[in-house]
Design a protein around this motif. Structure first.
Motif, PDB file in Angstrom:
ATOM      1  N   HIS A 125       4.956   0.396  -4.510  1.00  0.00           N
ATOM      2  CA  HIS A 125       5.401   0.689  -5.822  1.00  0.00           C
ATOM      3  C   HIS A 125       4.578  -0.198  -6.678  1.00  0.00           C
ATOM      4  N   ARG A 154      14.241  12.062  -0.063  1.00  0.00           N
ATOM      5  CA  ARG A 154      14.888  10.647   0.115  1.00  0.00           C
ATOM      6  C   ARG A 154      15.881  10.564   1.244  1.00  0.00           C
ATOM      7  N   GLU A 173      14.683   2.245   6.307  1.00  0.00           N
ATOM      8  CA  GLU A 173      14.153   0.664   5.836  1.00  0.00           C
ATOM      9  C   GLU A 173      13.136   0.998   4.675  1.00  0.00           C
ATOM     10  N   ASN A 178      12.495   2.251   1.715  1.00  0.00           N
ATOM     11  CA  ASN A 178      12.269   1.702   0.284  1.00  0.00           C
ATOM     12  C   ASN A 178      11.919   0.021   0.316  1.00  0.00           C
ATOM     13  N   GLN A 179      12.971  -0.657   1.010  1.00  0.00           N
ATOM     14  CA  GLN A 179      12.776  -1.880   1.115  1.00  0.00           C
ATOM     15  C   GLN A 179      11.519  -2.377   1.663  1.00  0.00           C
ATOM     16  N   ASN A 180      10.762  -1.779   2.491  1.00  0.00           N
ATOM     17  CA  ASN A 180       9.359  -2.141   2.919  1.00  0.00           C
ATOM     18  C   ASN A 180       8.399  -1.534   2.242  1.00  0.00           C
ATOM     19  N   ARG A 181       8.767  -1.027   1.082  1.00  0.00           N
ATOM     20  CA  ARG A 181       7.413  -0.593   0.019  1.00  0.00           C
ATOM     21  C   ARG A 181       6.634  -1.914  -0.381  1.00  0.00           C
ATOM     22  N   SER A 235       5.861  -4.317  -5.928  1.00  0.00           N
ATOM     23  CA  SER A 235       7.207  -4.690  -6.612  1.00  0.00           C
ATOM     24  C   SER A 235       8.171  -4.486  -5.587  1.00  0.00           C
ATOM     25  N   SER A 236       9.180  -5.295  -5.535  1.00  0.00           N
ATOM     26  CA  SER A 236      10.559  -5.144  -4.578  1.00  0.00           C
ATOM     27  C   SER A 236      11.670  -4.616  -5.489  1.00  0.00           C
ATOM     28  N   GLU A 237      11.426  -4.435  -6.727  1.00  0.00           N
ATOM     29  CA  GLU A 237      12.576  -3.924  -7.767  1.00  0.00           C
ATOM     30  C   GLU A 237      13.009  -2.418  -7.042  1.00  0.00           C
ATOM     31  N   SER A 238      14.329  -2.442  -7.095  1.00  0.00           N
ATOM     32  CA  SER A 238      14.861  -1.238  -6.566  1.00  0.00           C
ATOM     33  C   SER A 238      14.667  -0.107  -7.377  1.00  0.00           C
TER      34      SER A 238
END
Ligand SMILES: NC(=O)c1ccc[n+]([C@@H]2O[C@H](COP(=O)([O-])OP(=O)(O)OC[C@H]3O[C@@H](n4cnc5c(N)ncnc54)[C@H](OP(=O)(O)O)[C@@H]3O)[C@@H](O)[C@H]2O)c1
Length: 269
Positions: A101, A192, A196, A198-201, A204-207
């Motif tokens: 991201h 989609r 895990e 999206n949290q492992n992208r 940027s850790s922004e949701s």
């Protein structure tokens, strides 16, 4: 090796330690397959082994190999161990993948490199290790885990979507290269899914903004087991995913604007 083992169909799954790969290992084992699962996190694979051992019988078998799909030697060694243990190879689920991201111009090079090496090299290493083993088994089925974003320009996760466009394109060409070996290839365009991922992208850790219809990893895994029998050219999980794919073809600029809204980091970052 006993006769029961000899007659089981055998599947090699990359990225089996979590999400779709883990669910696929459970689903294929539940359907009676012998499964080899590869990933880097040994402790996750040990937990999966215990879960598969606890499935009601008759169930398949499971062996895990700790390895990194970015390294051809790791993947080749895992496929050799699969053949030594189970005697044949029928199905590859080329699933290991990571997201990223952030804008191409500003992202850490290590993040971009990790996405390309995992999502592109990892699939190539898996196909190049498994196709000869399948030829030796009289044919097989390759399921390449791509994404609906393969068909959409997606600002701020561009290297990820470009890596999926690469593997979807690869699937179409491989299908013709391997048809005379009785190896079929399915381009799995996943939408989609609750994992895990999206949290492992990386980056940027922004949701991410917006709520999209989401499948469970178990739903995707069930569809993969079916596809290993029916051998479709493409696998799409939902009507919503079909609409995204059609939008990417028919209204690419509009879809890219919608994707930008979804992935653009907020101005405060
Ligand atoms: N979730 C979604 O919304 C979604 C949508 C479209 C497509 N997909 C695709 O689905 C696939 C699976 O993702 P997921 O959603 O299940 O995410 P996940 O829960 O994060 O699982 C990713 C898996 O890939 C493995 N992996 C990552 N890098 C690896 C490496 N270098 N070598 C070996 N294994 C590696 C991870 O294991 P270790 O960390 O233990 O190595 C893990 O088992 C990916 O290809 C992804 O692009 C997901």
């Amino acid at each position: 090796m006993d006769n029961v083992t000899m007659t089981k169909r055998v599947v090699f799954i990359t990225g089996a330690s979590s999400g779709i790969g883990r669910a696929a290992a459970l689903a294929f084992a539940g359907a009676g397959y012998a499964v080899c699962g590869l990933a880097r996190r040994a402790e996750r694979l040990e937990t999966l082994q215990a879960e598969i051992d606890a499935l009601p019988s008759p169930q398949g078998e499971f062996m895990s190999v700790v390895g990194d799909v970015r390294r051809a030697d790791d993947v080749n060694a895992a496929v050799e161990r699969t053949l030594a243990q189970f005697g044949r190879l029928d199905v590859l689920v080329a699933n290991a993948g990571i997201g990223q991201h952030g804008a191409v111009a500003d992202a850490e090079w290590e993040h971009i490199e990790a996405v390309l090496r995992t999502n592109i090299d990892g699939v190539l290493h898996s196909v190049r290790a498994c196709a000869p083993a399948m030829r030796g088994s009289g044919g097989g089925q390759i399921l390449i885990i791509s994404s609906v974003v393969a068909g959409v320009h997606t600002p701020y996760t561009a290297t990820y979507s470009a890596s999926k466009a690469f593997v979807s394109s690869l699937a179409g060409s491989l299908r013709l290269e391997l048809e005379s070996d009785k190896i079929s290839v399915t381009d799995v365009l996943v939408g989609r899914t609750a994992t895990e991922f999206n949290q492992n992208r990386l980056g940027s850790s922004e949701s991410l903004r917006g709520r999209l219809p989401t499948k469970t990893a178990d739903e995707v895994a069930k569809a993969l087991v079916k596809a290993a029998e029916r051998r479709p050219r493409h696998l799409v999980m939902s009507l919503f995913d079909r609409i995204i794919l059609a939008g990417g073809l028919l209204a690419p600029a509009l879809m890219a604007r919608l994707a930008k809204r979804q992935y653009e980091p907020s101005k405060s970052n």
